[in-house]
Design an enzyme around this catalytic site. Structure first.
Site, PDB file in Angstrom:
ATOM      1  N   GLU A 286     -10.588  -1.750   6.552  1.00  0.00           N
ATOM      2  CA  GLU A 286      -9.243  -1.401   6.099  1.00  0.00           C
ATOM      3  C   GLU A 286      -9.126  -1.458   4.585  1.00  0.00           C
ATOM      4  O   GLU A 286      -8.638  -0.523   3.951  1.00  0.00           O
ATOM      5  CB  GLU A 286      -8.208  -2.342   6.736  1.00  0.00           C
ATOM      6  CG  GLU A 286      -6.785  -2.049   6.310  1.00  0.00           C
ATOM      7  CD  GLU A 286      -6.374  -0.646   6.668  1.00  0.00           C
ATOM      8  OE1 GLU A 286      -5.988   0.104   5.759  1.00  0.00           O
ATOM      9  OE2 GLU A 286      -6.452  -0.294   7.855  1.00  0.00           O
ATOM     10  N   ASP A 290      -8.308   1.690   2.088  1.00  0.00           N
ATOM     11  CA  ASP A 290      -7.064   1.774   1.316  1.00  0.00           C
ATOM     12  C   ASP A 290      -7.340   2.060  -0.161  1.00  0.00           C
ATOM     13  O   ASP A 290      -6.700   2.927  -0.770  1.00  0.00           O
ATOM     14  CB  ASP A 290      -6.279   0.473   1.450  1.00  0.00           C
ATOM     15  CG  ASP A 290      -5.656   0.301   2.826  1.00  0.00           C
ATOM     16  OD1 ASP A 290      -5.538   1.300   3.547  1.00  0.00           O
ATOM     17  OD2 ASP A 290      -5.298  -0.840   3.175  1.00  0.00           O
ATOM     18  N   SER A 552      -3.697   4.279   8.974  1.00  0.00           N
ATOM     19  CA  SER A 552      -4.125   3.440   7.849  1.00  0.00           C
ATOM     20  C   SER A 552      -4.496   4.284   6.649  1.00  0.00           C
ATOM     21  O   SER A 552      -4.345   3.845   5.509  1.00  0.00           O
ATOM     22  CB  SER A 552      -5.370   2.642   8.235  1.00  0.00           C
ATOM     23  OG  SER A 552      -5.060   1.526   8.993  1.00  0.00           O
TER      24      SER A 552
END
Length: 635
Positions: A286, A290, A552
């Site tokens: 994650e 990002d 995400s």
């Protein structure tokens, strides 16, 4: 004493009203014996804030583009003072306690003024609240607690009380599962594939196979960022239990964003003992995703990493979500009561000091970081995972951050209408499961789109459920069982129901969940609000090129675009944009409407995309030039 208690109970029955009731108990919680009458408990009464009935109107006043007060935001101190419990509230509840046999010298008000606290026996509090308490045991987590099914307070002081503990709250019904393939606690599920051929150096002609920074710029018409960047406009990114590796970022920059120097990294805002970066072999999917998506859009703007918590709590499957983050960026959140929560929940949230090995041995961090203008969050749960009051209190905090000019964006989830694993459907397993905090009307939800196979960045996007690398992934969306349709969204939702009515029975209001075979709440806040690409995303992790997917990915893309727009506003003497939903719902033409796709789940095809707003891709994907022109034209 027994005679006195019996008299109080009779009085309570005659003059009191039910304050909270638990109508449904998770099958994981087993009700055991009644608590011993002599057992002692710490009782906490949460006091209501003032002016909360005005809060929505105050936010709309600074968020609606037609308001003369648009973008005239409040300071953190002004917001805290506006909503603090009143002296009248404290006095009235203290008087009621005294009448109920809890003498004033037994009652203390916490330093933050939000709680009245006292010790009392089970017999005393059962009489005071006209209820009975039982022991409960959670078969999934092993947690034990005491609770009642409902409790009463005097009608005259009901407006002064948010919440009583111990009360109806049992805590989360299941363990929170973290991990890339496990999504009960949703990091909104980035999916890492095996190394993909051709992911390095793709130009925009291959964007149906791998989305690179060039593809994103082409899709949404984003120019290279202006330099120099404004020094007070860092993009905030939230992470928990997942940490980036600098080596992976450097490899990504070298391959896909050569204008970004090696070593470029987020500004650390480490909360309660969090640590970052981490070794390459331990890097999380994650965090890498990002920053690899956000940096090519915002650079030379900076990013700020809000990393929570220490290693023990960050990976603790029973911990709550977002409270320690909200504590750290707003000191008032640590100190006030709202909708059933005062401070943090001892059953759901991390407890500090943490004396465990590698634990953070300091006090809970409260108000130590200033929130950035935009914050991207790719984590979440389902409404059904946490008590309603716990969620409402956080939702009010997002409202307060909006009053301060902060834009909060959340990923809408990756299992369509179903929730994590596709098996989180409600009722008899067929009722759609809305996500948290997505259902809060004061955040911006971001769904996912994809470049369809054989298509280019100039063609309309679709949704990822039927196409691409991950066949079980679909953009989260639906309707809340907690919050009604907000006024800024009402026309868009009404048009969707009128022109594109879903082919499913529905119920009206969360209290009627599943009634008459209904699968969704026709009166609930709809989400997502917007969308961006979230399929076949080119990434680096563990030193290897690969592909990732999930809302995400969509969220940092959209958040980075908003941050870019704020940078341009700052350059011409304007300020941040705060809560963006009212502007976008009044100006949907600045987004690319998505009309191809569904978000299946719970044994159905879920909802369908449609012209205008829909509960799959919201109002659509960004058109940067149009969005920039719109916000540059606003005060």
């Amino acid at each position: 004493m027994p005679g006195l208690l019996l008299g109080l109970s009779a009085l309570s029955t005659a003059t009191s009203v039910v304050h909270e009731r638990r109508d449904v108990t998770s099958t994981n919680w087993v009700k055991a014996s009644r608590v011993s009458p002599s057992e002692q408990h710490v009782v906490r009464i949460g006091l209501t804030q003032t002016s909360m009935e005005e809060a929505h109107e105050l936010l709309m006043d600074v968020s609606d583009p037609s308001s003369p007060n648009y973008a005239r935001f409040y300071s953190a101190d002004e917001v805290a003072a506006k909503f603090a419990p009143s002296a009248e509230t404290v006095r009235e509840v203290q008087n009621w306690l005294a009448e109920g046999g809890i003498a004033a010298n037994r009652v203390a008000q916490t330093e933050n003024r939000g709680w009245l606290v006292f010790r009392a026996s089970s017999q005393e509090i059962e009489s005071l609240f006209n209820t009975t308490y039982h022991q409960y045991h959670n078969l999934a987590t092993g947690q034990k607690t005491i609770a009642c099914e409902q409790y009463h307070v005097s009608e005259s002081i009901q407006k002064h009380i948010d919440y009583v503990h111990p009360g109806i709250n049992l805590g989360a019904s299941t363990a929170t599962i973290t991990g890339i393939k496990q999504k009960r606690s949703r990091r909104s599920l980035p999916r890492q594939a095996a190394p993909a051929e051709g992911t390095q150096g793709l130009n925009v002609t291959g964007c149906d196979r791998a989305i690179t920074p060039d593809c994103i710029r082409a899709l949404y018409k984003i120019p290279i960022a202006r330099a120099p960047a404004h020094p007070n406009n860092s993009l905030g990114i939230f992470e928990q239990g997942d940490v980036y590796a600098q080596e992976d970022l450097d490899l990504f920059f070298k391959t896909y964003a050569k204008n970004i120097p090696p070593g470029t990294h987020p500004i650390p805002a480490m909360i309660n003992g969090a640590k970052a970066p981490i070794s390459q072999e331990s890097a999380g999917p994650e965090s890498n995703l990002d920053f690899e998506l956000a940096y090519p859009i915002v650079y030379p703007q900076t990013t700020t990493l809000y990393q929570t918590d220490d290693v023990n709590w960050a990976a603790n499957s029973s911990a709550g979500l977002f409270n320690t983050f909200l504590d750290a960026i707003d000191g008032s959140y640590c100190k006030y009561c709202s909708n059933g929560q005062c401070g943090n929940d001892p059953f759901l949230d991390p407890i500090y000091p943490d004396h465990s090995p590698d634990g953070y041995d300091g006090q809970l961090m409260c108000g130590v970081f200033k929130p950035t203008n935009v914050i991207s969050v790719s984590y979440g749960k389902q409404e059904n995972d946490l008590p309603v009051n716990y969620q409402r209190r956080q939702c009010q905090e997002y409202l307060k951050l909006g009053l301060q000019g902060v834009s909060i964006l959340f990923a809408s989830g990756d299992a369509g209408v179903a929730g994590p694993f596709g098996n989180s459907c409600l009722g008899n397993g067929t009722v759609f499961s809305p996500a948290f905090p997505n259902s809060c009307p004061y955040v911006t939800n971001v769904g996912a789109t994809t470049v369809l196979p054989g298509h280019s960045v100039t063609d309309p996007e679709g949704t990822p459920n039927d196409y691409g690398l991950f066949s079980t992934y679909s953009s989260g969306g639906g309707f809340s069982n907690i919050y009604p349709i907000p006024d800024y969204q009402a026309d868009a939702v009404a048009t969707y129901f009128k022109d594109h009515n879903p082919p499913y029975p529905y119920y009206e209001g969360g209290d009627n969940l599943g009634k008459n075979g209904g699968l969704y709440n026709r009166l609930g806040r709809g989400y997502p609000d917007v969308a961006a690409n979230g399929e076949n995303i080119a990434v680096y992790r563990w030193g290897t090129a690969g592909l990732s997917a999930g809302t995400s990915a969509s969220t940092p893309i959209f958040a980075a675009i908003i941050n870019r727009i704020i940078d341009e506003r700052l350059a011409v003497g304007k300020g941040p944009v705060g809560f963006i939903n009212p502007v976008l719902y009044k100006n949907p033409s600045v987004l690319n409407d998505i009309t191809n796709g569904i978000n299946p789940g719970c044994g159905t095809d879920g909802f369908s995309t449609a012209s205008g707003w829909d509960p799959v891709t919201g109002l659509g994907t960004p058109n940067y030039p149009k969005m920039l022109d719109l916000w540059l034209g606003l005060p």
